[in-house]
Scaffold this motif. Sequence first.
Motif, PDB file in Angstrom:
ATOM      1  N   THR A  10       0.853  -1.186   0.000  1.00 20.67           N
ATOM      2  CA  THR A  10       0.000   0.000   0.000  1.00 20.67           C
ATOM      3  C   THR A  10       0.890   1.236   0.000  1.00 20.67           C
ATOM      4  N   LEU A  11       0.651   2.118  -0.954  1.00 20.89           N
ATOM      5  CA  LEU A  11       1.424   3.348  -1.055  1.00 20.89           C
ATOM      6  C   LEU A  11       0.878   4.404  -0.111  1.00 20.89           C
ATOM      7  N   GLU A  12       1.637   5.479   0.065  1.00 19.60           N
ATOM      8  CA  GLU A  12       1.207   6.554   0.955  1.00 19.60           C
ATOM      9  C   GLU A  12      -0.139   7.149   0.535  1.00 19.60           C
ATOM     10  N   ASN A  13      -0.443   7.114  -0.770  1.00 17.56           N
ATOM     11  CA  ASN A  13      -1.711   7.662  -1.254  1.00 17.56           C
ATOM     12  C   ASN A  13      -2.841   6.626  -1.198  1.00 17.56           C
ATOM     13  N   ASP A  14      -2.602   5.514  -0.500  1.00 13.75           N
ATOM     14  CA  ASP A  14      -3.554   4.423  -0.276  1.00 13.75           C
ATOM     15  C   ASP A  14      -3.828   3.565  -1.509  1.00 13.75           C
ATOM     16  N   GLU A  15      -3.079   3.764  -2.608  1.00  7.43           N
ATOM     17  CA  GLU A  15      -3.195   2.850  -3.742  1.00  7.43           C
ATOM     18  C   GLU A  15      -2.563   1.533  -3.337  1.00  7.43           C
ATOM     19  N   ARG A  16      -3.188   0.438  -3.785  1.00 10.93           N
ATOM     20  CA  ARG A  16      -2.703  -0.897  -3.415  1.00 10.93           C
ATOM     21  C   ARG A  16      -2.273  -1.639  -4.670  1.00 10.93           C
ATOM     22  N   TYR A  17      -1.171  -2.377  -4.548  1.00 13.80           N
ATOM     23  CA  TYR A  17      -0.617  -3.127  -5.669  1.00 13.80           C
ATOM     24  C   TYR A  17      -0.211  -4.524  -5.222  1.00 13.80           C
ATOM     25  N   MET A  18      -0.440  -5.492  -6.106  1.00 15.14           N
ATOM     26  CA  MET A  18       0.023  -6.860  -5.902  1.00 15.14           C
ATOM     27  C   MET A  18       1.371  -6.998  -6.596  1.00 15.14           C
ATOM     28  N   VAL A  19       2.358  -7.528  -5.887  1.00 15.50           N
ATOM     29  CA  VAL A  19       3.675  -7.751  -6.475  1.00 15.50           C
ATOM     30  C   VAL A  19       3.620  -9.045  -7.286  1.00 15.50           C
ATOM     31  N   LEU A  20       3.852  -8.935  -8.585  1.00 19.33           N
ATOM     32  CA  LEU A  20       3.800 -10.093  -9.470  1.00 19.33           C
ATOM     33  C   LEU A  20       5.158 -10.750  -9.633  1.00 19.33           C
ATOM     34  N   ASN A  21       6.202  -9.937  -9.688  1.00 19.93           N
ATOM     35  CA  ASN A  21       7.538 -10.458  -9.934  1.00 19.93           C
ATOM     36  C   ASN A  21       8.554  -9.438  -9.445  1.00 19.93           C
TER      37      ASN A  21
END
Length: 81
Positions: A10-21
């Motif tokens: 989760t980034l500071e701006n609350d965007e969320r990302y799944m790490v694929l590689n």
Amino acid sequence: MEIKSNTIITLENDERYMVLNETTYEQEKYYLVMGVDQNKEIIQSKVAIFKEEQENNETYVTKVEDSNEIVKLTQEFKEQV
């Protein structure tokens, strides 16, 4: 915190990302990520490459914006598949 594949960051701006590689290129660590929504559903149109940065024993990521660097890193990720 160590960043690994298949984890959500989760980034500071609350965007969320799944790490694929992840890959190491020129002694730097990079992550191929895809956005996820509040229900942990993948947002296929939200793909990015993040660079890992260490500061005061904390791990941060910054989005790679340079198009030449993105091309090189994309090739690195493709070679891993």
